[in-house]
Write an enzyme that holds these catalytic residues in place. Structure first.
Site, PDB file in Angstrom:
ATOM      1  N   HIS A 175      89.886   3.730 -15.982  1.00  0.00           N
ATOM      2  CA  HIS A 175      89.573   3.103 -17.357  1.00  0.00           C
ATOM      3  C   HIS A 175      88.718   3.941 -18.238  1.00  0.00           C
ATOM      4  O   HIS A 175      88.862   3.984 -19.453  1.00  0.00           O
ATOM      5  CB  HIS A 175      89.030   1.850 -17.180  1.00  0.00           C
ATOM      6  N   ASP A 247     100.873   2.518 -15.620  1.00  0.00           N
ATOM      7  CA  ASP A 247      99.430   1.589 -15.726  1.00  0.00           C
ATOM      8  C   ASP A 247      99.355   1.888 -17.495  1.00  0.00           C
ATOM      9  O   ASP A 247     100.009   2.859 -18.168  1.00  0.00           O
ATOM     10  CB  ASP A 247      98.202   2.478 -14.899  1.00  0.00           C
TER      11      ASP A 247
END
Length: 345
Positions: A175, A247
Protein backbone atom coordinates in the site's frame (compact mmCIF):
# COMPACT_ATOMS: atom_id res chain seq x y z
CA UNK A 1 -12.56 -3.88 -17.18
CA UNK A 2 -12.23 -1.31 -14.35
CA UNK A 3 -13.49 -1.57 -10.76
CA UNK A 4 -13.56 1.82 -9.05
CA UNK A 5 -14.74 3.33 -5.76
CA UNK A 6 -17.17 6.06 -4.76
CA UNK A 7 -16.58 8.97 -2.40
CA UNK A 8 -19.26 8.74 0.26
CA UNK A 9 -22.40 7.06 1.59
CA UNK A 10 -24.61 8.22 -1.26
CA UNK A 11 -24.14 8.02 -5.01
CA UNK A 12 -23.66 11.33 -6.83
CA UNK A 13 -24.87 11.98 -10.37
CA UNK A 14 -21.27 12.42 -11.50
CA UNK A 15 -20.45 8.97 -10.12
CA UNK A 16 -23.44 7.49 -11.94
CA UNK A 17 -22.08 8.86 -15.22
CA UNK A 18 -18.60 7.50 -14.51
CA UNK A 19 -19.98 4.07 -13.57
CA UNK A 20 -21.86 3.99 -16.88
CA UNK A 21 -18.62 4.41 -18.85
CA UNK A 22 -18.07 1.36 -21.11
CA UNK A 23 -14.73 0.57 -19.45
CA UNK A 24 -16.21 0.41 -15.93
CA UNK A 25 -17.33 -3.08 -14.90
CA UNK A 26 -17.98 -2.60 -11.20
CA UNK A 27 -17.03 -0.96 -7.95
CA UNK A 28 -15.58 -1.73 -4.55
CA UNK A 29 -17.07 -0.39 -1.33
CA UNK A 30 -15.05 0.82 1.67
CA UNK A 31 -15.76 1.69 5.31
CA UNK A 32 -16.33 5.32 4.31
CA UNK A 33 -19.33 4.16 2.25
CA UNK A 34 -20.92 2.51 5.30
CA UNK A 35 -22.87 3.92 8.24
CA UNK A 36 -25.23 1.09 9.07
CA UNK A 37 -27.07 -1.74 7.42
CA UNK A 38 -30.09 0.36 6.41
CA UNK A 39 -27.92 3.00 4.74
CA UNK A 40 -25.81 0.35 2.97
CA UNK A 41 -28.89 -1.40 1.64
CA UNK A 42 -30.17 1.92 0.28
CA UNK A 43 -26.80 2.71 -1.31
CA UNK A 44 -26.57 -0.64 -3.10
CA UNK A 45 -30.19 -0.34 -4.25
CA UNK A 46 -29.43 3.14 -5.60
CA UNK A 47 -26.41 1.82 -7.51
CA UNK A 48 -28.43 -1.03 -9.01
CA UNK A 49 -31.31 1.24 -10.06
CA UNK A 50 -29.49 4.37 -11.25
CA UNK A 51 -26.64 2.78 -13.21
CA UNK A 52 -28.14 1.42 -16.41
CA UNK A 53 -26.03 -1.70 -16.70
CA UNK A 54 -25.11 -4.67 -14.48
CA UNK A 55 -22.22 -3.85 -12.14
CA UNK A 56 -20.08 -6.18 -10.07
CA UNK A 57 -20.33 -4.80 -6.52
CA UNK A 58 -17.46 -5.92 -4.31
CA UNK A 59 -15.88 -5.38 -0.89
CA UNK A 60 -13.04 -6.60 1.31
CA UNK A 61 -14.98 -8.40 4.06
CA UNK A 62 -12.26 -10.89 4.98
CA UNK A 63 -12.69 -10.86 8.75
CA UNK A 64 -10.50 -9.63 11.58
CA UNK A 65 -9.01 -6.21 10.92
CA UNK A 66 -10.06 -6.21 7.25
CA UNK A 67 -13.83 -6.00 7.57
CA UNK A 68 -15.36 -2.92 5.95
CA UNK A 69 -18.87 -3.40 7.35
CA UNK A 70 -19.08 -3.87 11.12
CA UNK A 71 -22.10 -2.34 12.87
CA UNK A 72 -25.01 -4.75 12.37
CA UNK A 73 -22.79 -7.45 10.87
CA UNK A 74 -21.12 -10.44 12.49
CA UNK A 75 -17.66 -9.77 13.91
CA UNK A 76 -15.77 -12.19 11.71
CA UNK A 77 -12.63 -13.77 13.18
CA UNK A 78 -9.17 -13.17 11.78
CA UNK A 79 -8.12 -16.12 9.63
CA UNK A 80 -5.18 -16.97 11.87
CA UNK A 81 -7.58 -17.58 14.76
CA UNK A 82 -8.80 -20.89 13.33
CA UNK A 83 -5.45 -22.66 13.52
CA UNK A 84 -4.29 -20.92 16.70
CA UNK A 85 -7.35 -21.27 18.93
CA UNK A 86 -9.18 -24.36 17.68
CA UNK A 87 -8.83 -27.48 19.82
CA UNK A 88 -8.11 -29.74 16.85
CA UNK A 89 -7.93 -29.69 13.01
CA UNK A 90 -11.56 -30.75 12.69
CA UNK A 91 -12.72 -27.78 14.75
CA UNK A 92 -10.52 -25.34 12.81
CA UNK A 93 -11.93 -26.43 9.45
CA UNK A 94 -15.50 -26.40 10.77
CA UNK A 95 -15.06 -22.84 12.05
CA UNK A 96 -13.48 -21.72 8.78
CA UNK A 97 -16.32 -23.17 6.73
CA UNK A 98 -18.88 -21.49 8.96
CA UNK A 99 -17.12 -18.17 8.49
CA UNK A 100 -16.96 -18.43 4.70
CA UNK A 101 -20.64 -19.35 4.54
CA UNK A 102 -21.81 -16.65 6.94
CA UNK A 103 -19.72 -13.90 5.36
CA UNK A 104 -21.08 -14.73 1.90
CA UNK A 105 -24.65 -14.94 3.20
CA UNK A 106 -24.46 -11.51 4.83
CA UNK A 107 -23.05 -9.96 1.66
CA UNK A 108 -25.69 -11.57 -0.54
CA UNK A 109 -28.39 -10.31 1.84
CA UNK A 110 -27.24 -6.76 1.00
CA UNK A 111 -27.06 -7.55 -2.76
CA UNK A 112 -23.25 -7.44 -2.81
CA UNK A 113 -21.75 -9.86 -5.33
CA UNK A 114 -18.29 -10.56 -4.03
CA UNK A 115 -15.92 -10.24 -1.10
CA UNK A 116 -12.28 -10.49 -2.14
CA UNK A 117 -11.37 -13.55 -0.09
CA UNK A 118 -9.55 -15.58 1.01
CA UNK A 119 -5.98 -14.44 1.67
CA UNK A 120 -3.72 -17.37 0.74
CA UNK A 121 -0.42 -15.72 1.67
CA UNK A 122 1.71 -17.67 4.11
CA UNK A 123 2.11 -15.69 7.33
CA UNK A 124 5.85 -15.12 7.31
CA UNK A 125 6.65 -11.59 8.48
CA UNK A 126 4.67 -9.09 6.42
CA UNK A 127 2.71 -6.69 8.63
CA UNK A 128 0.33 -5.95 5.76
CA UNK A 129 -0.72 -9.62 5.88
CA UNK A 130 -0.24 -10.61 9.53
CA UNK A 131 -3.25 -12.41 11.00
CA UNK A 132 -5.10 -12.16 7.68
CA UNK A 133 -3.17 -15.34 6.82
CA UNK A 134 -4.41 -18.82 7.74
CA UNK A 135 -0.88 -19.73 8.86
CA UNK A 136 2.80 -20.12 8.00
CA UNK A 137 2.86 -23.79 7.01
CA UNK A 138 1.23 -24.55 3.64
CA UNK A 139 0.31 -28.11 4.62
CA UNK A 140 -1.35 -26.97 7.84
CA UNK A 141 -3.16 -23.94 6.45
CA UNK A 142 -4.45 -25.48 3.21
CA UNK A 143 -7.32 -27.53 4.72
CA UNK A 144 -8.48 -24.49 6.69
CA UNK A 145 -8.37 -22.20 3.66
CA UNK A 146 -10.17 -24.81 1.60
CA UNK A 147 -12.89 -25.11 4.24
CA UNK A 148 -13.41 -21.33 4.20
CA UNK A 149 -13.69 -21.49 0.41
CA UNK A 150 -16.15 -24.38 0.62
CA UNK A 151 -18.35 -22.25 2.87
CA UNK A 152 -18.32 -19.40 0.36
CA UNK A 153 -19.03 -21.77 -2.51
CA UNK A 154 -21.90 -23.41 -0.63
CA UNK A 155 -23.58 -20.00 -0.49
CA UNK A 156 -22.73 -19.45 -4.16
CA UNK A 157 -20.14 -16.69 -3.86
CA UNK A 158 -17.15 -16.61 -6.18
CA UNK A 159 -13.78 -17.00 -4.46
CA UNK A 160 -10.65 -14.88 -4.92
CA UNK A 161 -7.24 -16.20 -3.86
CA UNK A 162 -4.80 -13.43 -3.00
CA UNK A 163 -2.02 -12.28 -3.28
CA UNK A 164 -0.42 -14.54 -5.91
CA UNK A 165 2.24 -15.96 -5.74
CA UNK A 166 2.54 -14.92 -2.07
CA UNK A 167 2.93 -11.60 -0.26
CA UNK A 168 3.76 -12.94 3.19
CA UNK A 169 7.56 -12.95 3.12
CA UNK A 170 8.25 -9.26 2.41
CA UNK A 171 8.47 -6.65 5.15
CA UNK A 172 7.30 -3.70 3.05
CA UNK A 173 3.60 -2.91 2.70
CA UNK A 174 2.61 -2.61 -0.97
CA UNK A 175 0.00 0.00 0.00
CA UNK A 176 2.95 2.29 0.77
CA UNK A 177 5.84 1.14 -1.48
CA UNK A 178 6.89 -1.57 -3.93
CA UNK A 179 8.17 -4.58 -1.96
CA UNK A 180 11.02 -6.74 -3.24
CA UNK A 181 11.24 -10.46 -2.50
CA UNK A 182 14.82 -11.62 -3.12
CA UNK A 183 14.35 -15.29 -2.32
CA UNK A 184 15.34 -17.96 -4.83
CA UNK A 185 12.65 -19.09 -7.23
CA UNK A 186 12.61 -22.52 -5.56
CA UNK A 187 11.63 -21.04 -2.20
CA UNK A 188 8.54 -19.42 -3.69
CA UNK A 189 7.52 -22.44 -5.77
CA UNK A 190 8.14 -24.94 -2.97
CA UNK A 191 6.15 -23.02 -0.34
CA UNK A 192 4.28 -19.80 -1.07
CA UNK A 193 2.68 -20.84 -4.33
CA UNK A 194 1.46 -24.22 -3.02
CA UNK A 195 -1.93 -23.07 -1.63
CA UNK A 196 -2.75 -21.43 -4.97
CA UNK A 197 -1.55 -24.47 -6.92
CA UNK A 198 -3.55 -26.97 -4.88
CA UNK A 199 -6.77 -24.99 -4.87
CA UNK A 200 -6.53 -24.24 -8.59
CA UNK A 201 -6.05 -27.95 -9.30
CA UNK A 202 -9.27 -28.66 -7.36
CA UNK A 203 -11.20 -25.99 -9.26
CA UNK A 204 -11.98 -24.02 -6.12
CA UNK A 205 -10.75 -20.54 -7.06
CA UNK A 206 -12.97 -18.38 -9.25
CA UNK A 207 -10.43 -15.56 -9.35
CA UNK A 208 -6.84 -14.71 -8.47
CA UNK A 209 -5.43 -11.38 -7.32
CA UNK A 210 -1.65 -11.01 -7.84
CA UNK A 211 0.64 -9.08 -5.52
CA UNK A 212 2.31 -5.73 -6.16
CA UNK A 213 5.58 -7.46 -5.23
CA UNK A 214 8.70 -7.83 -7.38
CA UNK A 215 10.22 -11.31 -7.05
CA UNK A 216 13.70 -10.35 -8.16
CA UNK A 217 14.94 -13.87 -8.93
CA UNK A 218 11.99 -14.50 -11.25
CA UNK A 219 11.04 -11.28 -13.06
CA UNK A 220 11.75 -7.55 -13.00
CA UNK A 221 8.08 -6.53 -12.87
CA UNK A 222 5.58 -6.72 -9.97
CA UNK A 223 3.48 -9.87 -10.25
CA UNK A 224 0.43 -7.71 -10.99
CA UNK A 225 2.14 -6.48 -14.17
CA UNK A 226 4.19 -9.56 -15.03
CA UNK A 227 3.54 -11.75 -18.06
CA UNK A 228 5.85 -14.31 -16.47
CA UNK A 229 3.68 -14.71 -13.38
CA UNK A 230 0.24 -14.28 -14.94
CA UNK A 231 0.61 -15.94 -18.34
CA UNK A 232 3.54 -18.31 -18.06
CA UNK A 233 3.01 -19.52 -14.49
CA UNK A 234 -0.65 -18.91 -13.62
CA UNK A 235 -2.29 -19.60 -16.97
CA UNK A 236 0.13 -22.07 -18.60
CA UNK A 237 1.78 -23.97 -15.74
CA UNK A 238 -1.06 -23.97 -13.21
CA UNK A 239 -3.82 -24.05 -15.87
CA UNK A 240 -5.90 -21.37 -14.18
CA UNK A 241 -8.88 -20.39 -16.33
CA UNK A 242 -10.68 -18.00 -14.00
CA UNK A 243 -10.61 -14.23 -13.55
CA UNK A 244 -7.37 -12.38 -12.81
CA UNK A 245 -7.90 -9.15 -10.87
CA UNK A 246 -5.16 -6.61 -10.51
CA UNK A 247 -4.69 -5.48 -6.94
CA UNK A 248 -5.47 -1.80 -6.46
CA UNK A 249 -3.50 0.15 -9.07
CA UNK A 250 -3.78 3.21 -6.86
CA UNK A 251 -1.48 1.62 -4.28
CA UNK A 252 2.06 2.95 -4.01
CA UNK A 253 3.33 -0.54 -4.79
CA UNK A 254 1.93 -0.21 -8.31
CA UNK A 255 3.82 3.03 -8.92
CA UNK A 256 6.76 1.05 -10.27
CA UNK A 257 4.65 0.49 -13.41
CA UNK A 258 4.28 4.19 -14.26
CA UNK A 259 1.31 6.57 -14.32
CA UNK A 260 -2.25 5.32 -14.00
CA UNK A 261 -2.78 4.70 -17.71
CA UNK A 262 0.59 2.92 -17.97
CA UNK A 263 -0.19 0.79 -14.92
CA UNK A 264 -3.50 -0.23 -16.48
CA UNK A 265 -1.91 -1.02 -19.83
CA UNK A 266 0.82 -3.12 -18.23
CA UNK A 267 -1.64 -5.02 -16.05
CA UNK A 268 -3.84 -5.81 -19.05
CA UNK A 269 -0.86 -6.79 -21.21
CA UNK A 270 0.40 -9.04 -18.41
CA UNK A 271 -2.91 -10.88 -18.30
CA UNK A 272 -5.31 -9.14 -15.89
CA UNK A 273 -9.00 -9.30 -16.79
CA UNK A 274 -10.30 -6.73 -14.31
CA UNK A 275 -8.43 -3.78 -12.81
CA UNK A 276 -8.97 -2.22 -9.39
CA UNK A 277 -8.28 1.51 -9.15
CA UNK A 278 -9.24 3.05 -5.82
CA UNK A 279 -8.87 6.33 -3.93
CA UNK A 280 -7.63 8.09 -7.06
CA UNK A 281 -10.60 9.85 -8.72
CA UNK A 282 -8.35 11.84 -11.05
CA UNK A 283 -6.50 8.65 -11.92
CA UNK A 284 -9.80 6.99 -12.86
CA UNK A 285 -10.62 9.85 -15.25
CA UNK A 286 -7.13 9.62 -16.76
CA UNK A 287 -7.59 5.89 -17.40
CA UNK A 288 -11.10 6.27 -18.83
CA UNK A 289 -9.84 9.00 -21.18
CA UNK A 290 -6.49 7.44 -22.06
CA UNK A 291 -6.90 3.66 -22.06
CA UNK A 292 -7.60 2.32 -25.53
CA UNK A 293 -8.86 -1.18 -24.92
CA UNK A 294 -11.89 -3.31 -25.75
CA UNK A 295 -12.44 -6.25 -23.36
CA UNK A 296 -12.46 -9.61 -25.12
CA UNK A 297 -15.46 -11.92 -25.16
CA UNK A 298 -13.64 -14.26 -22.77
CA UNK A 299 -12.95 -11.42 -20.33
CA UNK A 300 -16.60 -10.35 -20.44
CA UNK A 301 -17.73 -13.92 -19.76
CA UNK A 302 -15.31 -14.19 -16.85
CA UNK A 303 -16.63 -10.93 -15.43
CA UNK A 304 -20.25 -12.10 -15.65
CA UNK A 305 -19.35 -15.40 -13.96
CA UNK A 306 -18.61 -13.51 -10.73
CA UNK A 307 -22.10 -12.03 -10.40
CA UNK A 308 -24.30 -13.07 -7.48
CA UNK A 309 -26.72 -15.84 -8.46
CA UNK A 310 -28.66 -16.30 -5.23
CA UNK A 311 -31.13 -14.04 -3.43
CA UNK A 312 -30.88 -13.93 0.36
CA UNK A 313 -33.29 -11.96 2.56
CA UNK A 314 -31.76 -10.56 5.74
CA UNK A 315 -34.78 -11.27 7.97
CA UNK A 316 -34.89 -14.88 6.80
CA UNK A 317 -31.14 -15.24 7.32
CA UNK A 318 -31.33 -13.85 10.86
CA UNK A 319 -34.19 -16.22 11.68
CA UNK A 320 -32.33 -19.35 10.59
CA UNK A 321 -30.87 -21.51 13.40
CA UNK A 322 -27.71 -22.12 11.38
CA UNK A 323 -27.02 -18.41 11.09
CA UNK A 324 -27.74 -17.75 14.76
CA UNK A 325 -25.43 -20.54 15.91
CA UNK A 326 -22.65 -19.53 13.52
CA UNK A 327 -22.89 -15.87 14.49
CA UNK A 328 -22.66 -16.64 18.19
CA UNK A 329 -19.73 -19.00 17.73
CA UNK A 330 -17.73 -16.74 15.42
CA UNK A 331 -18.26 -13.60 17.47
CA UNK A 332 -16.93 -15.46 20.50
CA UNK A 333 -13.94 -16.69 18.49
CA UNK A 334 -13.01 -13.17 17.37
CA UNK A 335 -13.27 -11.90 20.95
CA UNK A 336 -11.02 -14.76 22.08
CA UNK A 337 -8.57 -13.88 19.31
CA UNK A 338 -8.36 -10.25 20.37
CA UNK A 339 -7.72 -11.35 23.95
CA UNK A 340 -5.08 -13.82 22.76
CA UNK A 341 -3.29 -11.12 20.74
CA UNK A 342 -3.34 -8.72 23.67
CA UNK A 343 -1.59 -11.33 25.81
CA UNK A 344 0.94 -12.59 23.24
CA UNK A 345 1.87 -9.55 21.16
Amino acid sequence: MLLIDIKDKELSQEEVEILEHPLVSGLILFSRNFHDKVQLEALVKSIRQRVKKPLLITVDQEGGRVQRFREGFTKLPAMQAFHTLAKNPQESTALARQTGWLMAAEMFALDIDLSFAPVLDLGHQCKAIGDRSFGENPDAMLPIAEAFIDGMREMGMATTGKHFPGHGHVLADSHLETPFDDRPKEAIFNRDILPFKQLISKGKLSAIMPAHVIYTQCDSQPASGSEYWLKQVLRNQLNFNGVIFSDDLGMKGAGFMGNFVERSEKAIHAGCDLLLLCNEPEGVIQVLDGLKYQPTKTQTERHISLMKRKTVRWNELEASPRYQQAQQRLTALQNDWLEYKAQHC
